[in-house]
Design an enzyme around this catalytic site. Sequence first.
Site, PDB file in Angstrom:
ATOM      1  N   PHE A  35       0.838  -1.201   0.000  1.00 44.07           N
ATOM      2  CA  PHE A  35       0.000   0.000   0.000  1.00 44.07           C
ATOM      3  C   PHE A  35       0.875   1.254   0.000  1.00 44.07           C
ATOM      4  CE2 PHE A  35      -2.693   3.255   1.863  1.00 44.07           C
ATOM      5  CZ  PHE A  35      -3.934   3.009   1.281  1.00 44.07           C
ATOM      6  N   ASP A  36       1.857   1.251   0.903  1.00 49.23           N
ATOM      7  CA  ASP A  36       2.736   2.413   1.018  1.00 49.23           C
ATOM      8  C   ASP A  36       3.525   2.674  -0.261  1.00 49.23           C
ATOM      9  OD1 ASP A  36       1.840   2.679   3.546  1.00 49.23           O
ATOM     10  OD2 ASP A  36       3.618   1.827   4.516  1.00 49.23           O
ATOM     11  N   LEU A  82     -32.694  15.162  18.405  1.00 51.09           N
ATOM     12  CA  LEU A  82     -33.669  14.085  18.584  1.00 51.09           C
ATOM     13  C   LEU A  82     -34.322  14.200  19.944  1.00 51.09           C
ATOM     14  CD1 LEU A  82     -31.638  11.004  17.287  1.00 51.09           C
ATOM     15  CD2 LEU A  82     -33.641  12.023  16.198  1.00 51.09           C
ATOM     16  N   GLU A 111     -31.661   1.933  14.833  1.00 50.85           N
ATOM     17  CA  GLU A 111     -30.238   2.113  14.552  1.00 50.85           C
ATOM     18  C   GLU A 111     -29.491   2.368  15.852  1.00 50.85           C
ATOM     19  OE1 GLU A 111     -29.948   5.391  11.822  1.00 50.85           O
ATOM     20  OE2 GLU A 111     -31.524   4.567  10.546  1.00 50.85           O
ATOM     21  N   LYS A 113     -27.257   4.560  18.285  1.00 55.67           N
ATOM     22  CA  LYS A 113     -27.025   5.988  18.473  1.00 55.67           C
ATOM     23  C   LYS A 113     -25.539   6.183  18.768  1.00 55.67           C
ATOM     24  CE  LYS A 113     -28.965  10.093  20.616  1.00 55.67           C
ATOM     25  NZ  LYS A 113     -27.741  10.723  21.099  1.00 55.67           N
ATOM     26  N   ASP A 115     -22.091   7.694  19.594  1.00 55.75           N
ATOM     27  CA  ASP A 115     -21.792   8.792  20.510  1.00 55.75           C
ATOM     28  C   ASP A 115     -20.583   9.575  20.005  1.00 55.75           C
ATOM     29  OD1 ASP A 115     -22.096  10.441  22.615  1.00 55.75           O
ATOM     30  OD2 ASP A 115     -21.219   9.100  24.104  1.00 55.75           O
ATOM     31  N   ARG A 134     -22.541  20.124  12.847  1.00 54.37           N
ATOM     32  CA  ARG A 134     -23.920  20.488  13.125  1.00 54.37           C
ATOM     33  C   ARG A 134     -24.035  21.921  13.642  1.00 54.37           C
ATOM     34  NH1 ARG A 134     -28.956  19.119  16.339  1.00 54.37           N
ATOM     35  NH2 ARG A 134     -28.148  20.275  18.092  1.00 54.37           N
ATOM     36  N   TYR A 222     -25.963   7.829   8.401  1.00 55.90           N
ATOM     37  CA  TYR A 222     -27.303   7.290   8.650  1.00 55.90           C
ATOM     38  C   TYR A 222     -28.444   8.063   8.013  1.00 55.90           C
ATOM     39  CZ  TYR A 222     -26.436  10.589  12.490  1.00 55.90           C
ATOM     40  OH  TYR A 222     -26.077  11.677  13.237  1.00 55.90           O
ATOM     41  N   LYS A 285     -36.608   5.105  14.027  1.00 52.49           N
ATOM     42  CA  LYS A 285     -37.124   6.003  12.998  1.00 52.49           C
ATOM     43  C   LYS A 285     -38.301   5.345  12.280  1.00 52.49           C
ATOM     44  CE  LYS A 285     -32.491   7.821  12.243  1.00 52.49           C
ATOM     45  NZ  LYS A 285     -31.278   7.810  11.416  1.00 52.49           N
ATOM     46  N   LYS A 309     -32.202   6.491  25.271  1.00 49.44           N
ATOM     47  CA  LYS A 309     -30.863   6.630  25.863  1.00 49.44           C
ATOM     48  C   LYS A 309     -30.620   5.543  26.898  1.00 49.44           C
ATOM     49  CE  LYS A 309     -29.441  11.119  24.878  1.00 49.44           C
ATOM     50  NZ  LYS A 309     -28.276  11.917  25.093  1.00 49.44           N
ATOM     51  N   CYS A 403       1.958  14.142  54.903  1.00 53.59           N
ATOM     52  CA  CYS A 403       2.267  13.655  53.565  1.00 53.59           C
ATOM     53  C   CYS A 403       2.669  12.186  53.618  1.00 53.59           C
ATOM     54  CB  CYS A 403       3.406  14.479  52.966  1.00 53.59           C
ATOM     55  SG  CYS A 403       3.934  13.872  51.369  1.00 53.59           S
ATOM     56  N   CYS A 406       6.595  12.033  52.646  1.00 57.94           N
ATOM     57  CA  CYS A 406       7.684  12.623  53.416  1.00 57.94           C
ATOM     58  C   CYS A 406       7.300  12.976  54.856  1.00 57.94           C
ATOM     59  CB  CYS A 406       8.238  13.856  52.701  1.00 57.94           C
ATOM     60  SG  CYS A 406       7.117  15.257  52.766  1.00 57.94           S
ATOM     61  N   CYS A 421       1.273  19.122  50.033  1.00 59.35           N
ATOM     62  CA  CYS A 421       2.442  18.951  50.881  1.00 59.35           C
ATOM     63  C   CYS A 421       3.382  20.123  50.612  1.00 59.35           C
ATOM     64  CB  CYS A 421       3.133  17.634  50.545  1.00 59.35           C
ATOM     65  SG  CYS A 421       4.799  17.548  51.220  1.00 59.35           S
ATOM     66  N   CYS A 427      10.349  16.581  49.191  1.00 59.47           N
ATOM     67  CA  CYS A 427       9.339  15.518  49.109  1.00 59.47           C
ATOM     68  C   CYS A 427       9.592  14.745  47.807  1.00 59.47           C
ATOM     69  CB  CYS A 427       7.946  16.150  49.126  1.00 59.47           C
ATOM     70  SG  CYS A 427       6.618  14.962  49.033  1.00 59.47           S
TER      71      CYS A 427
HETATM   72  P1  AMP Z   1     -28.911  14.393  21.123  1.00 58.39           P
HETATM   73  O1  AMP Z   1     -27.564  15.004  20.853  1.00 58.39           O
HETATM   74  O2  AMP Z   1     -28.962  13.595  22.370  1.00 58.39           O
HETATM   75  O3  AMP Z   1     -30.041  15.385  20.952  1.00 58.39           O
HETATM   76  O4  AMP Z   1     -29.139  13.323  19.981  1.00 58.39           O
HETATM   77  C1  AMP Z   1     -29.234  13.705  18.649  1.00 58.39           C
HETATM   78  C2  AMP Z   1     -27.976  13.333  17.936  1.00 58.39           C
HETATM   79  O5  AMP Z   1     -27.797  11.937  17.887  1.00 58.39           O
HETATM   80  C3  AMP Z   1     -28.005  13.718  16.503  1.00 58.39           C
HETATM   81  O6  AMP Z   1     -27.697  15.075  16.330  1.00 58.39           O
HETATM   82  C4  AMP Z   1     -26.935  12.832  15.924  1.00 58.39           C
HETATM   83  O7  AMP Z   1     -25.689  13.495  16.010  1.00 58.39           O
HETATM   84  C5  AMP Z   1     -26.843  11.663  16.893  1.00 58.39           C
HETATM   85  N1  AMP Z   1     -27.036  10.341  16.288  1.00 58.39           N
HETATM   86  C6  AMP Z   1     -26.241   9.282  16.549  1.00 58.39           C
HETATM   87  N2  AMP Z   1     -26.636   8.194  15.870  1.00 58.39           N
HETATM   88  C7  AMP Z   1     -27.703   8.559  15.138  1.00 58.39           C
HETATM   89  C8  AMP Z   1     -28.544   7.865  14.213  1.00 58.39           C
HETATM   90  N3  AMP Z   1     -28.371   6.566  13.922  1.00 58.39           N
HETATM   91  N4  AMP Z   1     -29.546   8.561  13.631  1.00 58.39           N
HETATM   92  C9  AMP Z   1     -29.755   9.879  13.934  1.00 58.39           C
HETATM   93  N5  AMP Z   1     -28.974  10.580  14.786  1.00 58.39           N
HETATM   94  C10 AMP Z   1     -27.972   9.937  15.395  1.00 58.39           C
HETATM   95 ZN    ZN Z   2       5.573  15.361  50.993  1.00 58.90          ZN
END
Ligand code: AMP
Ligand code: ZN
Length: 672
Positions: A35-36, A82, A111, A113, A115, A134, A222, A285, A309, A403, A406, A421, A427
Amino acid sequence: MNKTKDRIDFLRKELTDLNYKYYVLDQSEVSDYQFDVMMEELKKLEKENPEYDNPNSPTHRVGGQITKIFPTVRHERRMYSLDNSYSFDDIKDWAVRISKSIDETVEYVCELKYDGLSISILYENGQLIQAVTRGDGFQGDDVTHNVRTIRSVPLHLKGKYPQRFYIRGEIIMPKKSLEKLNEDRKKEGLEPYANPRNTASGSLKLQDSEAVAKRGLDCYLYYVLTDDRKYSTQWDSLQNAKEMGFKVGNYAKLCSNLDEVTKFIEYWNTERYNLPFEIDGVVIKVNSISEQEELGYTAKSPRWAIAYKFKAEKVETQLLSVDYQVGRTGTITPVANLKPVLVAGTTVKRASLHNEDFIANMDLRINDKVFVEKGGEIIPKIVDVNYDKREPGTIKLEFIKNCPACGTPLVREIGEAAHFCPNEKACPPQVMGRMEHFVSRRAMNIDSVGAETVSMLYENGLVKDMSDFYTLKKEQLIGLDRMADKSAQNIIDGIEDSKKIPFEKVLYALGIRHVGETMAKKLAKRFKSIDGLQKATLEELENTADVGNKIALSIQEYFANPEHLILIKKLKDSGLHFETEDSQEEVSHILEGKTFLFTGKLTAFTRDHAEELVEKNGGRNISSVSKNLNYLVVGEKAGSKLKKAEQLGTVKIINEYQFLELFENEGINLTE
Ligand code: AMP
Ligand code: ZN
C-alpha cells in the site's frame, strides 16, 4: 493517450479501492508495505505533475492543510436534534402519538445511536465537496480538510448515486484509537483524554489536518438527503448509502412492531460493550419517507424519530482502602481501592475520591458498599453509598494529616479544595515529578531521560533539581545500573540539545503552579523574558488574557521564593533561553497599540485563534473592560462585559465579522 495520467488514475483507483476494503469493509488484501509503495509512487507523480492534482486524491488522506479559522456555513436544511426517551413506556407513548396521524401499521428502523458529533457532507457528481459540523443546527463549521483525512469517508462514490445530495452521520473516536492516543499522551506525561465524544470533537477542530489524520477517527452515516425524493424508505436509503461506499454498519434492523424494537434495545443495552466504539442509545425512525413527511417536525426535532438513551451502568462494589497520591505540585489526591468489579465492560479497581469534601459529603467509610458508574467518561466514579448495608461500628474516614511520602504536615489553603504537601524541596514524588515534567516532550524534550532515569539519577544523588542536569558528566553516568557508554552519551547529548528550547517551553518546564503549556505561551509573548515576568505587577499579570487572580498570585508566589531565583540563575548560567527570540512570527503591525477583549460565544473562530491573530498583528489582549480597552468583540449571548463597555462609552463594540474586516481591509489573508 497520456501515460502519466493513466498511471495516476490507475493508482488512485487501486488505492481508493484498497482503502475502502480496509476501512469500510474491514478486509485487507495487500500488505501495508505494498500500500505504502503505491501511495509513494502516486505522491511523486502528483508532485511532478501538479496539473493533475485533485483534492479527492487518496494522497490527501494524510492531511497537510492548515485551517486557521473554520468558516461558518449555513445548512441548506436544518439539522434537528432528537427527542430523548429513557423507558419503554416513552417509546410506547411515542408510537401512540404516531398512530393518531398514520392509519397504516408503521414500520420502524432501529439504529445505533453513535456517541460522537454529527456531520453533514455534501457530494456532487460523486465527489466529496464539503463537510460541515452540526453547530447550532442552522449553521456549522466547514471542516472539509479534516474530514477528508477520515479513511472511511469516501472521497468519490461508487455505483449509482444522486447527482447532488447531503449525507449525515456521526464522527466518532473508536475505543482503540482513544487507547492509542492516550498511550502516546501518557508517554509524554500528559493527562489522558477521558471522554471519546469530546476527544472526537476536539480532534475534528484541530487546525492541522495531518494531526487529525493521525487521530484514527471513524464515521458512520445514517441519513441521505436529496432534493427530489429518491427513496421511499429509510431502509432503502441506508442500503443505497452502503452501495455508494459509505460506512453504514450492519447494525440497523427493520422492525415491524414495538416488540421487535424492544428486543433491539435490550440486545444492545448489554451488547454495546463489545462494540469497537461507544454508543449512548438507540435511534428509532419511522421507515416510510412519506409517513415521515406527514409527521413532520416540532420546533426542535422530527416527530418521526426518537432516541432511547441507555442509562449509565451502575454497579455495587466495596471500598477496601484509600491511597493518597502526591503530584508534582504537591497536590494530594485520595484514590479509592475497590473490590474489582466489571462496569461497562471493563474491570474497575480504583476511582478518584477528588478531595476531603468529596469524602465528607458522602460520609464514606472503609468497607462501605458503594455504587460505581461509568458514563461517557473512561475514569469511573463513585456516585453513591449503599448506607443500608453499612456495617455497624465503622468510623468516619479521616483525611490524612501528613504527607504519605515525606511526613510533612499537609496544608489546605482557604478557598481551595485540595490539600498539598508544602515540602516542595525534599518531598521525593514532588522533586522527581518536577524533573519528569522538566524533561517531558512538551517541555525541555529530553527524550533520552525518562522517568526511570530521573529516579535513578535522584537516588544516586546526582540530580537534586533540574539545574543539576546541566552539570552532569558522562563519567558520572557510566557504571550506574549497567549504563553503557552509548546510553550515557545519549543522555549528555539530549541534555545539551535542550539548551536550544525556546523560552515559552522553558517557562512551562519550570512547573509553576497553574502555568500550563498555553498559559506559558501567553506569558512568554506578553512579558518577553523571565525578568519581565518577574517584574510584572499583579495588575499587569491580571490584565493579560486568561490570567486570573489565582494564576497571577501563583506566579508572584513563585518568584517570591529565593530558591526559585537561585534555580533560575543556575539554569540561565547553563545557557537556557530565558527570553523570547525577537518574534518573527508577527504578520503585521496593523493593530499596534490597540487592545482587544472577546466576549460571548464566538462562532466564526475560537477565542484562542482570535487572540493569536491580535498578537500576531501587533495588538494586545486584555482581560477586562476598562478605559484601556479599545475593542470589545462580541459573540452570541454577550453579557456583563458588553453592558459595562456600553456604559463606559469609550470602547468600540464590534462583532466577529467586523473584527475580521479589520484584517481583510488591510489585505491580510486569514486562511491558508
Ligand atoms: P442528542 O444530541 O442527544 O439530541 O441526539 C441527537 C444526535 O444523535 C443527533 O444530532 C446525531 O448526532 C446523533 N445520532 C447518533 N446516531 C444517530 C442515528 N443513527 N440517527 C440519527 N442521529 C444519530
Ligand atoms: Zn511530601
